[in-house]
Scaffold this motif. Sequence first.
Motif, PDB file in Angstrom:
ATOM      1  N   VAL A  86      17.354  12.201  -6.498  1.00 11.05           N
ATOM      2  CA  VAL A  86      18.746  11.775  -6.262  1.00 11.05           C
ATOM      3  C   VAL A  86      18.830  10.260  -6.176  1.00 11.05           C
ATOM      4  N   TRP A  87      17.868   9.646  -5.490  1.00  9.25           N
ATOM      5  CA  TRP A  87      17.852   8.179  -5.375  1.00  9.25           C
ATOM      6  C   TRP A  87      17.728   7.520  -6.744  1.00  9.25           C
ATOM      7  N   ALA A  88      16.862   8.048  -7.590  1.00  3.66           N
ATOM      8  CA  ALA A  88      16.684   7.484  -8.930  1.00  3.66           C
ATOM      9  C   ALA A  88      17.938   7.681  -9.779  1.00  3.66           C
ATOM     10  N   PHE A  89      18.537   8.853  -9.721  1.00  8.06           N
ATOM     11  CA  PHE A  89      19.738   9.133 -10.509  1.00  8.06           C
ATOM     12  C   PHE A  89      20.868   8.186 -10.128  1.00  8.06           C
ATOM     13  N   VAL A  90      21.112   8.033  -8.845  1.00  5.65           N
ATOM     14  CA  VAL A  90      22.200   7.161  -8.387  1.00  5.65           C
ATOM     15  C   VAL A  90      21.923   5.708  -8.753  1.00  5.65           C
ATOM     16  N   GLY A  91      20.664   5.281  -8.609  1.00  3.02           N
ATOM     17  CA  GLY A  91      20.326   3.898  -8.935  1.00  3.02           C
ATOM     18  C   GLY A  91      20.539   3.569 -10.398  1.00  3.02           C
ATOM     19  N   VAL A  92      20.156   4.471 -11.286  1.00  2.07           N
ATOM     20  CA  VAL A  92      20.320   4.222 -12.722  1.00  2.07           C
ATOM     21  C   VAL A  92      21.779   4.388 -13.129  1.00  2.07           C
ATOM     22  N   TRP A  93      22.465   5.345 -12.525  1.00  4.38           N
ATOM     23  CA  TRP A  93      23.878   5.569 -12.855  1.00  4.38           C
ATOM     24  C   TRP A  93      24.723   4.316 -12.586  1.00  4.38           C
ATOM     25  N   GLY A  94      24.386   3.607 -11.532  1.00  8.81           N
ATOM     26  CA  GLY A  94      25.155   2.415 -11.191  1.00  8.81           C
ATOM     27  C   GLY A  94      24.610   1.118 -11.759  1.00  8.81           C
ATOM     28  N   SER A  95      23.588   1.182 -12.596  1.00  9.51           N
ATOM     29  CA  SER A  95      22.986  -0.044 -13.135  1.00  9.51           C
ATOM     30  C   SER A  95      23.895  -0.691 -14.173  1.00  9.51           C
ATOM     31  N   PHE A  96      23.850  -2.006 -14.236  1.00 11.44           N
ATOM     32  CA  PHE A  96      24.685  -2.747 -15.187  1.00 11.44           C
ATOM     33  C   PHE A  96      23.875  -3.739 -16.011  1.00 11.44           C
ATOM     34  N   LEU A  97      23.067  -4.572 -15.346  1.00  6.23           N
ATOM     35  CA  LEU A  97      22.413  -5.682 -16.036  1.00  6.23           C
ATOM     36  C   LEU A  97      21.455  -5.218 -17.124  1.00  6.23           C
TER      37      LEU A  97
END
Length: 274
Positions: free
Chosen positions: A198-209
């Motif tokens: 879940v932590w990995a999914f949320v982190g990548v989902w919100g990535s921009f740069l």
Amino acid sequence: MRGREVAARLAFGVVTTLLATFFALPCLWLVLAPFNARATLATVLPSPPSLTNFRAVLGNHDAVVGLLNSGIQALGSMLLTVAVAALAAYALSRARVPGARAFTAVLLMFSSVVSGTVAMVPIYNIILKLGLIDTQLGVILVMTGGLLPTAIFLLLDFVNALPKSYEESAAVCGARPWQYLPQVIFPLIRPGLMVVGVWAFVGVWGSFLTPYILLRSNSNLPASVQAYQFYNDNGQPVLTLVSAYSFLYVLPVLLLYLWVNWRYGFRFFGGIKG
């Protein structure tokens, strides 16, 4: 003395209410504004509620593809991160590697100090030489590499908490060494795998740069980058479209949280399958 306690509790309640209201207003705006055809920055009830904003957003092909791309990148990075981190944590825990704990600590500290932003130039050069510029695979590999140190550190504690007697018991029952991990270890560290996933999914989902730099074509850009097409030529957001797209963007993460909470809640447990 009694009066002072009542006054202190009353003051605490007022301050807490004000702080809760301050943080709740943006969330309330995100819920109400998408259904207001004339949405502004004011948090008001839509009168009447309308789906016009959603029709406009869903009618934009690039915006819809952006949501799908975010799902591909987040799901791919999540699966790869969990798989590699689980194998690495098991190896570091069970293999007699001198300095394994020091290696993990240094790896975590190095990944915290040298963030993705600082390392973006060498990362870009590596992805360019691999021929993965403007590909989903390139983004997934870069995001996974950034997540792995922390993921390994988290799962290592779960694996270290398991005594080796579990594998020895499985061996006595006839299990092969390659069966230890999927049939003995994974069921027992399921809470850790879920947390990391879940932590990995949320982190990548919100990535921009990272996707912004590594991707070029609109057909590959995630929703975090596609959202900027709902800005006018002066750089001002079109609130009706931005609010609707933001609502759709937040929805998958919210549904994931609700599903995990419904499916597991605080009842994380494991056990050896017979």
